[in-house]
Design a protein around this motif. Structure first.
Motif, PDB file in Angstrom:
ATOM      1  N   HIS A 184       0.978   9.084  -6.165  1.00 11.69           N
ATOM      2  CA  HIS A 184       0.989  10.560  -5.777  1.00 11.69           C
ATOM      3  C   HIS A 184       1.845  10.933  -6.436  1.00 11.69           C
ATOM      4  O   HIS A 184       1.874  12.103  -7.424  1.00 11.69           O
ATOM      5  CB  HIS A 184       1.385  10.890  -4.421  1.00 11.69           C
ATOM      6  CG  HIS A 184      -0.144  10.091  -3.108  1.00 11.69           C
ATOM      7  ND1 HIS A 184      -0.881  11.405  -3.278  1.00 11.69           N
ATOM      8  CD2 HIS A 184       0.129   9.663  -1.633  1.00 11.69           C
ATOM      9  CE1 HIS A 184      -1.651  10.805  -2.733  1.00 11.69           C
ATOM     10  NE2 HIS A 184      -0.288  10.121  -1.608  1.00 11.69           N
ATOM     11  N   SER A 205       0.535  -1.369  -0.482  1.00 11.11           N
ATOM     12  CA  SER A 205      -0.193  -0.158   0.257  1.00 11.11           C
ATOM     13  C   SER A 205       0.899   1.677   0.123  1.00 11.11           C
ATOM     14  O   SER A 205       0.611   1.898  -0.787  1.00 11.11           O
ATOM     15  CB  SER A 205      -0.923   0.277   1.414  1.00 11.11           C
ATOM     16  OG  SER A 205      -1.755  -1.033   0.992  1.00 11.11           O
ATOM     17  N   THR A 233       0.637   3.569  -3.194  1.00 12.16           N
ATOM     18  CA  THR A 233       0.415   5.015  -2.617  1.00 12.16           C
ATOM     19  C   THR A 233       1.250   5.951  -3.579  1.00 12.16           C
ATOM     20  O   THR A 233       1.412   7.348  -3.688  1.00 12.16           O
ATOM     21  CB  THR A 233       0.248   5.481  -1.344  1.00 12.16           C
ATOM     22  OG1 THR A 233      -0.672   4.490  -0.462  1.00 12.16           O
ATOM     23  CG2 THR A 233      -0.150   7.005  -0.820  1.00 12.16           C
TER      24      THR A 233
END
Length: 124
Positions: free
Chosen positions: A61, A53, A57
């Protein structure tokens, strides 16, 4: 679709994203498979859900990934705009042993799913 506004800041984000081996492995799987869930990625790479995760992430981003939600599952794919650049990077890494091993594990995972889906009940 191609990048329209490529600049130094975005280029730096891409290169930073590829500076971590785990993220390169994730991107390679997505590049070859088009779309994967986080659980597929963690199974193939043998990462914890937290580690997977965190890297997903980071890639989101950085502007490299899209996410699509279906029921309780989230599927990730590389954004069309960056696919050309990612493709160029993987031209040079395509034969890496670790990346090829990851693809083999993914094939086994898919094969096991197919067997499970098509499994006929035992008749007594």
């Amino acid at each position: 679709m191609q990048l329209k506004h490529f600049n130094l800041q975005f280029g730096s984000q891409i290169f930073k994203s590829f500076s971590e081996e785990a993220r390169v492995r994730i991107m390679f799987l997505l590049f070859n498979e088009n779309e994967l869930s986080i659980s597929d990625i963690e199974h193939v790479l043998d990462f914890t859900q937290t580690k997977t995760s965190r890297h997903i992430t980071y890639l989101k981003h950085a502007g490299l990934l899209n996410a699509r939600k279906k029921d309780q599952w989230v599927f990730y794919q590389i954004k069309d705009e960056v696919m050309g650049m990612v493709s160029q990077i993987f031209k040079y890494l395509n034969k890496d042993q670790q990346l090829q091993k990851d693809l083999e594990i993914l094939k086994v995972l898919h094969s096991n799913r197919e067997l499970s889906i098509n499994k006929k009940p035992l008749q007594y």
